[in-house]
Write an enzyme that holds these catalytic residues in place. Structure first.
Site, mmCIF file in Angstrom:
data_model
loop_
_atom_site.group_PDB
_atom_site.id
_atom_site.type_symbol
_atom_site.label_atom_id
_atom_site.label_comp_id
_atom_site.label_asym_id
_atom_site.label_seq_id
_atom_site.Cartn_x
_atom_site.Cartn_y
_atom_site.Cartn_z
ATOM 1 N N LYS A 76 88.775 88.301 106.379
ATOM 2 C CA LYS A 76 89.350 87.159 107.107
ATOM 3 C C LYS A 76 90.285 86.418 106.166
ATOM 4 O O LYS A 76 89.968 86.236 104.983
ATOM 5 C CB LYS A 76 88.223 86.246 107.597
ATOM 6 C CG LYS A 76 88.710 85.067 108.447
ATOM 7 C CD LYS A 76 87.538 84.235 108.993
ATOM 8 C CE LYS A 76 88.033 83.098 109.874
ATOM 9 N NZ LYS A 76 86.932 82.282 110.440
ATOM 10 N N SER A 151 86.731 81.460 115.556
ATOM 11 C CA SER A 151 88.027 81.562 114.915
ATOM 12 C C SER A 151 88.259 82.901 114.215
ATOM 13 O O SER A 151 89.394 83.242 113.897
ATOM 14 C CB SER A 151 88.168 80.450 113.872
ATOM 15 O OG SER A 151 87.211 80.626 112.837
ATOM 16 N N SER A 175 81.968 80.791 114.857
ATOM 17 C CA SER A 175 83.139 81.662 114.684
ATOM 18 C C SER A 175 82.871 83.097 114.255
ATOM 19 O O SER A 175 83.807 83.890 114.192
ATOM 20 C CB SER A 175 84.111 81.037 113.704
ATOM 21 O OG SER A 175 84.835 80.028 114.347
HETATM 22 N N1 GLN Z 1 84.919 76.816 117.748
HETATM 23 C C1 GLN Z 1 84.394 75.885 116.794
HETATM 24 C C2 GLN Z 1 85.485 74.958 116.304
HETATM 25 O O1 GLN Z 1 86.582 75.101 116.754
HETATM 26 C C3 GLN Z 1 83.771 76.625 115.646
HETATM 27 C C4 GLN Z 1 84.766 77.170 114.709
HETATM 28 C C5 GLN Z 1 84.147 77.877 113.549
HETATM 29 O O2 GLN Z 1 82.981 78.265 113.580
HETATM 30 N N2 GLN Z 1 84.921 78.017 112.505
HETATM 31 O O3 GLN Z 1 85.254 74.111 115.495
#
Ligand code: GLN
Length: 483
Positions: A76, A151, A175
């Site tokens: 990532k 994400s 995410s």
């Molecule tokens: N969807 C959540 C957010 O936008 C979690 C994102 C994540 O786990 N990085 O904060």
């Protein structure tokens, strides 16, 4: 070869059926062929990968290899990689070449694994659909009109489409688990502190945790041993030694106590997902597990608490991107204030800006007690709910998401409905617990994810429970058509 598990690829490498160079080339070819459709990579590190593969082949030839030597992996783009662009999905870091490797990257390198490239992601890991990336959205390989989740959407799509046998992700509120569910693969978010955050670009430091995507729990077990463990560069990393996860994968599940939180099974949950989870519960019953209804009463408070705590921490973490030290710098600033203002407003996208503003507000004098302190109190109560539950059960089982993948563009104009797609995952981060998502069925051609939540540092047990299910079912072996 590209549908093989990591254990099988390792076997092929050790017995010289294929070289790491050939294997790496095969994945690089697949990326070239298919990633135009998916957009799952921001950077493909072809030269770097082929060099690393050659080195791995030498180790294999002289009998100095371990089980993962020569296996390709995608990273990532939130993990700093020395000499390679590390963008975090943001224009702010579009020109950033990291001078050092994150601990996670160092450990993969030390294991002899081969980095194929850096995967697409929501900007600074803020999002649930991978539509917040400066590099454009990622598509879901099961249906190109749908989002892969976020994400870590690039990593999940790449593994689902067999462009890499495994990939890293980070999970601050879901995410890893949510994109794993949307893309029909297995993902693990370890306990907070299990994996070093050093060199992992910070979003919300008290919630962020690095983890993994692969096709099966068995593969995840092998990979987790590479990255788990104390790191003196991360003061929040745990000193508890990591067990060898593959050893306990096949433990019997007889007598396992599974808790189903009643708050997870209401009208908000898609019917087909609810049915798939019930069918999975039957599989566990057949394996000797007992099922218990439990309650996590503060589930509905976890999203509001998270959306105060995470923005608060992000507003502080992202203050460093000011156009002076590194990152995007605006042209011809008039003065210092103009430099800050324009560099930051040009460098950050809409969602990141929104969160910085919310976080700054919540932390300001006069509002701190009403928002931040209140949210922290809720966080403690959410953790207590889990603590209570684990007095009577060994694992908590439920859906990963309330719905399957949604269409690209469907939720972009409504951030609140986007935030709700993490309703079942966010509480786990607030409590710092480990969680997994594994494939458990399909609805209208889109994958369904089942979530397993464990007690702190219970990764070995989670992997054992997930593997038990995967020995009885074949959802995790399915590949999207055309890939
Ligand atoms: N969807 C959540 C957010 O936008 C979690 C994102 C994540 O786990 N990085 O904060």
């Amino acid at each position: 070869m590209f549908t093989k598990s990591i254990a099988e690829l390792s076997q092929a490498l050790q017995t010289k059926k294929i070289s790491s160079h050939e294997l790496t080339q095969m994945y690089l070819e697949r990326i070239k062929q298919f990633d135009k459709k998916l957009n799952s990579f921001i950077t493909v590190t072809e030269e770097h990968a082929l060099q690393a593969a050659k080195k791995a082949d030498v180790q294999l030839a002289i009998g100095n290899a371990n089980i993962l030597t020569g296996i390709p992996v995608a990273q990532k783009d939130i993990f700093c990689t020395q000499g390679v662009k590390t963008s975090c999905g943001s224009k702010m870091l579009d020109n950033f070449i990291s001078p050092y490797d994150a601990t996670v990257i160092k450990r993969f390198n030390a294991a002899g694994m081969v980095m194929l490239g850096k995967t697409n992601m929501d900007e600074f890991a803020m999002g649930s659909s991978n539509e917040n990336s400066y590099y454009g959205p990622v598509k879901n390989p099961w249906n190109l009109e749908y989002v892969p989740g976020g994400s870590s959407g690039g990593s999940a799509a790449a593994v689902a489409a067999n462009l890499a046998p495994a990939a890293t992700g980070t999970d601050t509120g879901g995410s890893i688990r949510q994109p794993a569910a949307f893309c029909g693969i297995s993902g693990i978010k370890p306990t907070y502190g299990r994996v070093s955050r050093y060199g992992m670009i910070a979003f919300a430091s008290s919630l962020d945790q690095g983890g993994l995507f692969a096709k099966s729990a068995e593969d995840l077990a092998l990979l987790l041993n590479v990255i788990a463990g104390f790191d003196e560069n991360d003061s929040t990393s745990a000193t508890i030694a990591a067990p060898y996860y593959a050893t306990t994968l096949n433990n019997s599940l007889k007598g396992l106590r599974i808790g189903l939180p009643k708050e997870f099974f209401n009208e908000a949950l898609d019917k087909d997902i609810a049915n798939a989870i019930q069918a999975a519960v039957k599989v566990y019953e057949k394996l000797g597990a007992t099922i218990h209804e439990i309650s996590l009463p503060r589930t509905s408070l976890s999203i509001p608490a998270y959306y105060v705590i995470a923005p608060a921490e992000c507003s502080s973490n992202l203050a460093r991107f000011d156009g002076v030290r590194y990152g995007h710098r605006c042209d011809a600033p008039k003065d210092l204030e103009d430099l800050y203002k324009r560099s930051r407003s040009e460098g950050f996208g809409k969602e990141v800006t929104r969160r910085i503003m919310i976080g700054t507000y919540a932390l300001s004098a006069g509002y701190f007690d009403a928002y931040y302190l209140k949210a922290q109190k809720i966080r403690r109560l959410v953790a207590q709910d889990f603590h209570e539950a684990f007095k009577s059960v060994d694992v908590i089982l439920g859906p990963t998401t309330p719905s399957p993948a949604f269409k690209l563009g469907e939720k972009t104009s409504d951030p609140l409905s986007m935030y709700l797609s993490d309703i079942y995952t966010i509480a786990v981060n607030l409590a710092g617990l480990p969680g997994m998502s594994i494939p458990a069925g399909f609805t209208a051609g889109l994958p369904i994810g089942m979530q397993l939540i464990g007690n702190a540092f219970g990764e070995a047990k989670l992997l054992n429970i997930a593997h038990g299910y995967q020995k009885e079912t074949d959802w995790h072996t399915k590949t999207p058509e055309g890939f």
